[in-house]
Design an enzyme around this catalytic site. Structure first.
Site, PDB file in Angstrom:
ATOM      1  N   LEU A 141      -0.577  54.912  28.386  1.00  0.00           N
ATOM      2  CA  LEU A 141       0.133  53.636  28.706  1.00  0.00           C
ATOM      3  C   LEU A 141      -0.218  53.366  30.336  1.00  0.00           C
ATOM      4  O   LEU A 141       0.339  54.333  30.921  1.00  0.00           O
ATOM      5  CB  LEU A 141       1.413  53.674  28.281  1.00  0.00           C
ATOM      6  N   ALA A 142      -1.179  52.601  30.629  1.00  0.00           N
ATOM      7  CA  ALA A 142      -1.300  51.799  31.949  1.00  0.00           C
ATOM      8  C   ALA A 142      -1.361  50.681  31.804  1.00  0.00           C
ATOM      9  O   ALA A 142      -1.844  50.047  32.829  1.00  0.00           O
ATOM     10  CB  ALA A 142      -2.438  52.902  31.839  1.00  0.00           C
ATOM     11  N   ALA A 143      -1.037  49.716  31.533  1.00  0.00           N
ATOM     12  CA  ALA A 143      -0.335  48.566  32.043  1.00  0.00           C
ATOM     13  C   ALA A 143       0.607  47.933  32.816  1.00  0.00           C
ATOM     14  O   ALA A 143       0.750  46.850  32.531  1.00  0.00           O
ATOM     15  CB  ALA A 143      -0.105  47.642  30.100  1.00  0.00           C
ATOM     16  N   GLY A 144       1.974  49.043  33.216  1.00  0.00           N
ATOM     17  CA  GLY A 144       2.400  48.310  33.973  1.00  0.00           C
ATOM     18  C   GLY A 144       2.165  47.758  35.298  1.00  0.00           C
ATOM     19  O   GLY A 144       1.395  48.116  35.622  1.00  0.00           O
ATOM     20  N   ARG A 167       6.650  48.362  42.130  1.00  0.00           N
ATOM     21  CA  ARG A 167       8.294  49.216  43.317  1.00  0.00           C
ATOM     22  C   ARG A 167       6.889  49.623  43.997  1.00  0.00           C
ATOM     23  O   ARG A 167       7.446  50.121  44.828  1.00  0.00           O
ATOM     24  CB  ARG A 167       8.646  50.090  42.384  1.00  0.00           C
ATOM     25  N   ASN A 209       6.659  55.774  40.636  1.00  0.00           N
ATOM     26  CA  ASN A 209       6.939  54.245  40.835  1.00  0.00           C
ATOM     27  C   ASN A 209       7.411  53.840  42.270  1.00  0.00           C
ATOM     28  O   ASN A 209       6.866  52.701  42.602  1.00  0.00           O
ATOM     29  CB  ASN A 209       8.378  54.063  40.533  1.00  0.00           C
ATOM     30  N   ALA A 268     -25.960  72.109  72.345  1.00  0.00           N
ATOM     31  CA  ALA A 268     -24.878  70.925  72.127  1.00  0.00           C
ATOM     32  C   ALA A 268     -25.679  70.004  72.783  1.00  0.00           C
ATOM     33  O   ALA A 268     -25.745  69.055  73.538  1.00  0.00           O
ATOM     34  CB  ALA A 268     -24.157  71.490  73.778  1.00  0.00           C
TER      35      ALA A 268
HETATM   36  C1  UD1 Z   1      10.685  55.164  30.029  1.00  0.00           C
HETATM   37  C2  UD1 Z   1      11.820  55.877  29.278  1.00  0.00           C
HETATM   38  C3  UD1 Z   1      12.219  56.410  29.281  1.00  0.00           C
HETATM   39  C4  UD1 Z   1      12.369  58.373  29.890  1.00  0.00           C
HETATM   40  C5  UD1 Z   1      11.461  57.681  31.240  1.00  0.00           C
HETATM   41  C6  UD1 Z   1      11.151  58.981  32.035  1.00  0.00           C
HETATM   42  C7  UD1 Z   1      11.724  54.190  27.197  1.00  0.00           C
HETATM   43  C8  UD1 Z   1      12.135  52.668  26.467  1.00  0.00           C
HETATM   44  N1  UD1 Z   1      12.260  54.687  27.923  1.00  0.00           N
HETATM   45  O1  UD1 Z   1      11.571  54.399  30.913  1.00  0.00           O
HETATM   46  O2  UD1 Z   1      13.690  57.030  27.849  1.00  0.00           O
HETATM   47  O3  UD1 Z   1      13.349  58.427  30.773  1.00  0.00           O
HETATM   48  O4  UD1 Z   1      10.332  55.890  30.966  1.00  0.00           O
HETATM   49  O5  UD1 Z   1      10.124  58.453  32.978  1.00  0.00           O
HETATM   50  O6  UD1 Z   1      10.389  54.673  26.728  1.00  0.00           O
HETATM   51  N2  UD1 Z   1       4.101  50.566  29.807  1.00  0.00           N
HETATM   52  C9  UD1 Z   1       3.486  49.648  29.343  1.00  0.00           C
HETATM   53  N3  UD1 Z   1       3.361  48.309  28.780  1.00  0.00           N
HETATM   54  C10 UD1 Z   1       4.518  48.071  28.744  1.00  0.00           C
HETATM   55  C11 UD1 Z   1       6.184  48.998  29.558  1.00  0.00           C
HETATM   56  C12 UD1 Z   1       5.950  49.717  30.137  1.00  0.00           C
HETATM   57  O7  UD1 Z   1       2.220  49.795  29.396  1.00  0.00           O
HETATM   58  O8  UD1 Z   1       5.172  46.626  28.245  1.00  0.00           O
HETATM   59  C13 UD1 Z   1       3.874  51.214  30.509  1.00  0.00           C
HETATM   60  C14 UD1 Z   1       4.099  51.483  31.815  1.00  0.00           C
HETATM   61  O9  UD1 Z   1       2.668  51.616  32.715  1.00  0.00           O
HETATM   62  C15 UD1 Z   1       4.783  53.203  32.099  1.00  0.00           C
HETATM   63  C16 UD1 Z   1       5.083  53.935  31.036  1.00  0.00           C
HETATM   64  O10 UD1 Z   1       4.460  53.201  29.817  1.00  0.00           O
HETATM   65  O11 UD1 Z   1       3.151  54.361  32.654  1.00  0.00           O
HETATM   66  C17 UD1 Z   1       6.665  54.065  30.912  1.00  0.00           C
HETATM   67  O12 UD1 Z   1       7.410  52.769  31.329  1.00  0.00           O
HETATM   68  P1  UD1 Z   1       8.511  52.206  31.986  1.00  0.00           P
HETATM   69  O13 UD1 Z   1       8.651  50.867  32.454  1.00  0.00           O
HETATM   70  O14 UD1 Z   1       8.032  53.237  33.677  1.00  0.00           O
HETATM   71  O15 UD1 Z   1       9.458  52.967  31.815  1.00  0.00           O
HETATM   72  P2  UD1 Z   1      10.849  53.934  31.652  1.00  0.00           P
HETATM   73  O16 UD1 Z   1      12.269  52.213  32.191  1.00  0.00           O
HETATM   74  O17 UD1 Z   1      10.673  54.532  33.026  1.00  0.00           O
HETATM   75 MG    MG Z   2       9.195  55.270  33.942  1.00  0.00          MG
END
Ligand code: UD1
Ligand code: MG
Length: 462
Positions: free
Chosen positions: A11-14, A18, A230, A366
């Site tokens: 998963l790399a869509a975040g 921050r 993050n 040198a």
């Molecule tokens: C998530 C977990 C949490 C865990 C924590 C560990 C869930 C619901 N929660 O929370 O239980 O303790 O990780 O770090 O899974 N991403 C997408 N698309 C989205 C949302 C997220 O690709 O729509 C990706 C983000 O880029 C990231 C990952 O998923 O790589 C995790 O997303 P993030 O929002 O960081 O989840 P947390 O709130 O940290």
């Molecule tokens: Mg996270």
């Protein structure tokens, strides 16, 4: 038992908001490799895992990085960020192909080890339908809590949705999960967004598996492996942890690091046995140092090969394309780029050797500069074996200095020098006997006029 097939959904869509950066979060680097690259390397160690990467609609650069690391990676686009389960389902077509094991990995957890991924898969082979990586963070705020009954994981409750009793649980969700491929879509398709954030939580998979009478378990690992990134501070912290691992591996492989905590390595740095690295040395990507070589303090190496028993530094800079043969010496304030120095060649002080070859046993004095750039294109300098380049020479490329030739100190060499010849290309020295004395005599007699600006100091008295 036949080998189980595996699909990893990364998963790399975040958005990485921050990090306060215009670069995608997962393209930030630690130890010379992107965060995404680290995760993909841990997956690649297994050799057979298929990789699906989920990116955002603006994730072209992230997709390109994934393809560079794993050319066969499939890229899926998550249309909008609606939660981790929603993101996984963007790769539904790949999951539907029915791999035995489906791993879900966050691209911002670069310290996960390939052995840990193998353990997750082993738990599937042992009969679990879902496996979760758990850890006990010093501060559990923000993490999902793992609710267990004996060895069985019964639910994950996200921090935002947890009550006081659940928040008191110290075992947290590290984020990485594994699903039995046969059950994965059946579980994922049931996840809804009925929670405080109105997101599709991957973590709901556990309670759903339980309702389906499927077994879920947690595997506990140390915090470093699941450290998520993050913020820039967390990025620096992950760098520090990765450096510690790499230094330890270098020491275990027989290198001597005089002050390990001051040496910075890349994931692909290769140090042979009996290599000595003095304090404060930085290794960028693509460096190999063969046995017996010494890298002295304050040197910076990047894309370079250092041969056996060579000595580099102190204060040397080796840039990409540098290849130093056995027993080469590159000393202080010497910069080398796209250049080969054959065995025993020396450039001990204050030189720039770029786009060049230096033959075995040659001595570069040198202050020597290879003038490789004419403002438009780069040109090569060839220096033959056992050649001697006098100090402060400028070798204007393209130019060849033959084997065994000498270049007189202070020369500007614009034409090839044949083997065994001496080339002198500097102003001839003139000596004016008594000149200084005459000048002083005129001054003391009050005959000197004030100098007009721009007039040479010696023009009045010659
Ligand atoms: C998530 C977990 C949490 C865990 C924590 C560990 C869930 C619901 N929660 O929370 O239980 O303790 O990780 O770090 O899974 N991403 C997408 N698309 C989205 C949302 C997220 O690709 O729509 C990706 C983000 O880029 C990231 C990952 O998923 O790589 C995790 O997303 P993030 O929002 O960081 O989840 P947390 O709130 O940290
Ligand atoms: Mg996270």
């Amino acid at each position: 038992m036949p080998r189980r097939s595996c699909l990893a959904v990364v998963l790399a869509a975040g958005e990485g908001s921050r990090m306060l950066t215009s670069r995608p979060k997962v393209l930030h680097r630690i130890a010379g490799r992107s965060l995404l690259g680290h995760v993909l390397a841990a997956l690649r160690a297994d050799g057979q895992t298929e990789v699906a990467v989920v990116v955002s609609p603006s994730g072209e650069a992230v997709a390109a990085e994934a393809k560079t690391a794993v050319p066969g990676a499939e890229v899926f686009v998550q249309s909008e960020p609606r939660g981790t389960a929603h993101a996984v389902l963007a790769a539904k077509a790949a999951i539907a192909r029915g791999a035995d094991d489906v791993l879900v990995i966050f691209s911002d957890t670069p310290l996960v080890r390939s052995q840990t991924l193998a353990k997750l898969r082993q738990a599937l082979a042992d009969g679990a339908a879902v496996v979760v990586l758990g850890f006990r963070p010093a501060d559990p705020t923000g993490y999902g809590r793992l609710v267990t009954q004996g060895d069985i994981l019964t639910a994950i409750v996200e921090h935002a949705d947890a009550n006081a009793k659940q928040r008191a649980i110290t075992l947290c969700n590290g984020g990485l999960m594994a699903f039995a491929g046969a059950q994965a879509l059946k579980i994922l398709n049931q996840i809804d967004s009925d929670n405080k954030k109105h997101e599709f939580y991957l973590t709901d998979a556990i309670a759903i598996a339980r309702r389906m009478s499927l077994k879920a378990v947690a595997l506990e690992v140390t915090e470093d492996e699941v450290t998520g990134i993050n913020t820039k501070a967390q990025l620096a912290n992950a760098e520090a942890m990765m450096q510690q691992r790499l230094r330890q591996a270098a020491l275990d492989a027989g290198a001597t690091l005089v002050a390990p905590e001051t040496v910075f390595l890349s994931v692909d740095t290769k140090l042979g046995r009996d290599v000595t690295v003095e304090p404060y040395v930085v290794f960028g990507p693509g460096v190999t140092v063969e046995s017996g070589a010494t890298i002295r303090s304050f040197s910076h190496l990047d894309g370079a090969h250092v041969g056996k028993n060579a000595i580099v530094g102190p204060f040397a800079r080796l840039r990409p394309g540098t290849r130093l043969g056995e027993e080469v010496h590159v000393g202080n304030f010497v910069e080398v780029k796209e250049a080969v120095l054959e065995a025993g060649a020396k450039a001990n002080h204050l030189a720039y050797i770029g786009d060049a070859s230096v033959g075995a046993g040659a001595n570069v004095g040198a202050g020597t500069i290879t003038c490789n750039y004419d403002g438009v294109a780069k040109h090569r300098t060839e220096i033959g074996k056992d050649a001697f380049i006098g100090s402060n020479s400028a070798l204007v490329a393209p130019v060849t200095i033959g084997d065994g030739a000498y270049v007189g100190t202070g020369s500007v060499i614009t034409q090839n020098v044949p083997a065994d010849a001496l080339a002198l290309a500097r102003g001839r020295q003139t000596v004016k006997e008594g000149w200084a004395k005459r000048l002083r005599g005129r001054k003391s007699a009050g005959k000197t006029k004030p100098q007009k600006s721009g007039k040479a100091a010696n023009a009045d008295v010659t």
